[in-house]
Design a protein around this motif. Structure first.
Motif, short mmCIF file in Angstrom:
data_model
loop_
_atom_site.label_atom_id
_atom_site.label_comp_id
_atom_site.label_asym_id
_atom_site.label_seq_id
_atom_site.Cartn_x
_atom_site.Cartn_y
_atom_site.Cartn_z
N SER A 22 62.62 32.81 51.28
CA SER A 22 62.65 34.52 50.85
C SER A 22 62.83 34.09 49.51
O SER A 22 62.46 34.42 48.00
N THR A 59 51.26 34.22 53.75
CA THR A 59 50.81 35.47 54.09
C THR A 59 52.30 36.59 54.25
O THR A 59 52.08 37.34 53.58
N THR A 60 53.60 35.71 53.62
CA THR A 60 54.20 36.81 54.01
C THR A 60 54.57 36.85 51.48
O THR A 60 55.12 38.28 51.82
N THR A 66 52.44 39.98 51.93
CA THR A 66 52.89 41.01 52.44
C THR A 66 54.25 41.79 51.46
O THR A 66 53.83 42.74 51.34
N TYR A 87 53.20 45.75 49.50
CA TYR A 87 53.66 46.69 49.61
C TYR A 87 53.80 47.29 47.99
O TYR A 87 54.68 48.29 47.86
N LYS A 88 53.80 46.12 46.76
CA LYS A 88 53.81 46.65 45.77
C LYS A 88 52.81 47.40 45.28
O LYS A 88 53.60 48.36 44.22
N MET A 118 51.52 49.17 46.65
CA MET A 118 51.80 50.78 48.59
C MET A 118 52.02 51.89 46.89
O MET A 118 52.52 52.15 46.32
N VAL A 135 55.15 58.19 47.80
CA VAL A 135 55.36 58.86 48.46
C VAL A 135 55.33 60.38 48.06
O VAL A 135 55.62 59.95 46.96
N ARG A 147 62.06 58.71 49.01
CA ARG A 147 61.24 57.43 50.35
C ARG A 147 62.04 57.10 50.67
O ARG A 147 61.71 56.89 51.84
N HIS A 202 62.06 56.71 54.71
CA HIS A 202 62.20 55.40 55.19
C HIS A 202 63.48 55.33 56.09
O HIS A 202 63.04 54.66 58.13
N LEU A 234 51.25 50.25 56.71
CA LEU A 234 52.09 49.95 56.11
C LEU A 234 53.54 50.68 56.14
O LEU A 234 54.87 49.94 56.31
N ILE A 257 56.94 49.47 58.47
CA ILE A 257 58.25 49.39 57.71
C ILE A 257 58.66 49.97 59.17
O ILE A 257 60.42 49.92 59.11
N ARG A 266 64.48 46.14 47.64
CA ARG A 266 64.02 45.03 46.79
C ARG A 266 62.69 44.92 46.98
O ARG A 266 62.14 44.55 45.24
N ASP A 267 62.07 45.34 47.78
CA ASP A 267 60.40 44.19 47.51
C ASP A 267 59.86 45.83 47.32
O ASP A 267 58.68 45.47 46.55
N ILE A 268 60.38 47.49 47.54
CA ILE A 268 58.88 48.18 47.16
C ILE A 268 59.86 48.80 45.59
O ILE A 268 58.90 49.66 44.65
N LYS A 307 70.68 39.26 51.20
CA LYS A 307 69.52 37.95 51.18
C LYS A 307 68.93 37.78 52.50
O LYS A 307 68.11 37.45 52.82
N LEU A 355 67.21 40.75 54.02
CA LEU A 355 65.13 41.16 53.22
C LEU A 355 64.79 39.63 53.66
O LEU A 355 63.32 40.01 53.71
N LEU A 356 65.43 38.53 54.39
CA LEU A 356 64.15 37.41 54.74
C LEU A 356 63.79 37.63 56.20
O LEU A 356 62.53 37.69 56.32
N ARG A 357 64.65 38.49 56.97
CA ARG A 357 63.88 39.28 58.18
C ARG A 357 63.15 40.21 58.06
O ARG A 357 62.11 39.94 59.16
N ARG A 394 61.40 40.68 55.59
CA ARG A 394 59.73 40.15 55.03
C ARG A 394 58.99 40.11 56.05
O ARG A 394 57.76 39.76 56.62
N LEU A 395 59.67 38.96 57.37
CA LEU A 395 59.40 38.50 58.35
C LEU A 395 58.83 38.78 59.05
O LEU A 395 57.85 38.46 60.06
N LEU A 399 57.90 42.13 58.88
CA LEU A 399 56.42 42.73 58.50
C LEU A 399 54.91 41.41 58.11
O LEU A 399 54.40 42.58 58.47
N ARG A 400 55.41 40.27 58.05
CA ARG A 400 53.93 39.67 57.53
C ARG A 400 54.01 40.06 59.45
O ARG A 400 52.38 39.52 59.08
#
Lengths: 84, 206
Positions: free
Chosen positions: A14, A45-46, A49, A53-54, A56, A59, B39, B43, B137, B141, B155-157, B177, B180-182, B184-185, B187-188
């Protein structure tokens, strides 16, 4: 400089993708990717990913939900005014 | 971080006006963030009706307690904090006795990491229509535990920094952190099933 295991690489992934790793660690991580095809694939691929999503679509918020929220808020504001 | 100082000043002024009782200033804040809050609520609760309630309750509470907003954090971070608490309350109510917390012990998800190892198409999005892609997508999630969903969305959206997400979720920076790592992984892993390059199914890289 000891080599990283795949588990150590994943723990740092990350920060690496966010470009938050310090330069020395970054070098080790890059070394690991170039030696380990599996971790290269996971890293690549991460990254994709996060990118997908960025992009997307947002809503959609139905106009009636917005209107209901505004109506509730106006009521609340009116009550607050009365108290003053 | 990415927003220019003008925008921050601008928002500070709007918040100040709203605190003085200027209704249109508060409405401006609502207009800026209602979609994002909706949103996030959607989620976390995974239920449209609950998300609508959360949206409404969050902004009403924010309006009511605006004098308690210190202005040291962004207005959005502050509203997110209210919304996350409201959304978790909804989840708890629905699951009655099972407590739901963003800070519960997490499954490290080791077995979810790297189960699917296959390279993706160059432009995986092109395989699907916009609508199909959004469906994929969102359902990916929604397959994550609530603790990961909230962190990933912020964080990512939404693009909050780790520190802002930590503040909004009342978690420590290391906790954000690791979640987020978990997220992302995982989702990947889920997306690889859709986006992997044809012919890569049985292809081991070892």
């Amino acid at each position: 400089m000891p080599l990283l295991t795949c588990k150590q690489f994943l723990e740092e992934l990350s920060d690496y993708l966010d470009e938050k790793s310090d330069p020395e660690l970054r070098q080790k991580l890059e070394q690991h990717i170039s030696d380990c095809p599996n971790c290269w694939v996971i890293c690549d691929t991460t990254k994709k990913t996060i990118q997908v999503y960025k992009g997307m679509d947002p809503v959609p918020l139905a106009p009636e939900i917005h209107d209901r929220l505004m109506a509730a808020l106006e009521q609340k504001m009116a009550r607050k005014d009365l108290k003053v | 971080m990415s927003s220019s100082p003008i925008e921050i000043d601008d928002e500070g002024a709007i918040v100040a006006q709203a605190r003085l009782g200027n209704a249109s200033a508060f409405n401006e804040l609502l207009r800026r963030y209602e979609r994002k809050i909706f949103r996030l609520a959607l989620h976390i609760t995974q239920n449209r009706e609950d998300a609508e309630d959360v949206l409404q309750e969050s902004f009403l509470k924010a309006y009511e307690h605006l004098d308690q907003f210190q202005g040291q954090s962004k207005f959005y971070t502050w509203v997110v904090r209210i919304a996350v608490n409201q959304a978790l309350m909804k989840l708890r109510k629905r699951k009655s006795d099972r407590s739901v917390s963003l800070d519960e012990t997490i499954d490290t998800g080791e077995d979810n990491i790297g189960r699917e190892i296959a390279a993706w198409d160059e432009n995986p999005e092109q395989k699907y229509s916009r609508e199909e892609l959004n469906g994929i997508l969102v359902s990916a999630i929604d397959g994550l535990p609530p603790i990961y969903r909230a962190v990933f969305v912020l964080r990512d959206i939404d693009g909050l920094s780790t520190e802002e997400a930590a503040e909004a979720l009342e978690l420590s920076v290391p906790a954000v952190k690791s979640r987020l790592l978990r997220a992302r992984l995982q989702l990947r892993d889920k997306l690889t099933r859709y986006f992997k390059r044809k012919g890569d199914d049985a292809f081991a890289y070892m």
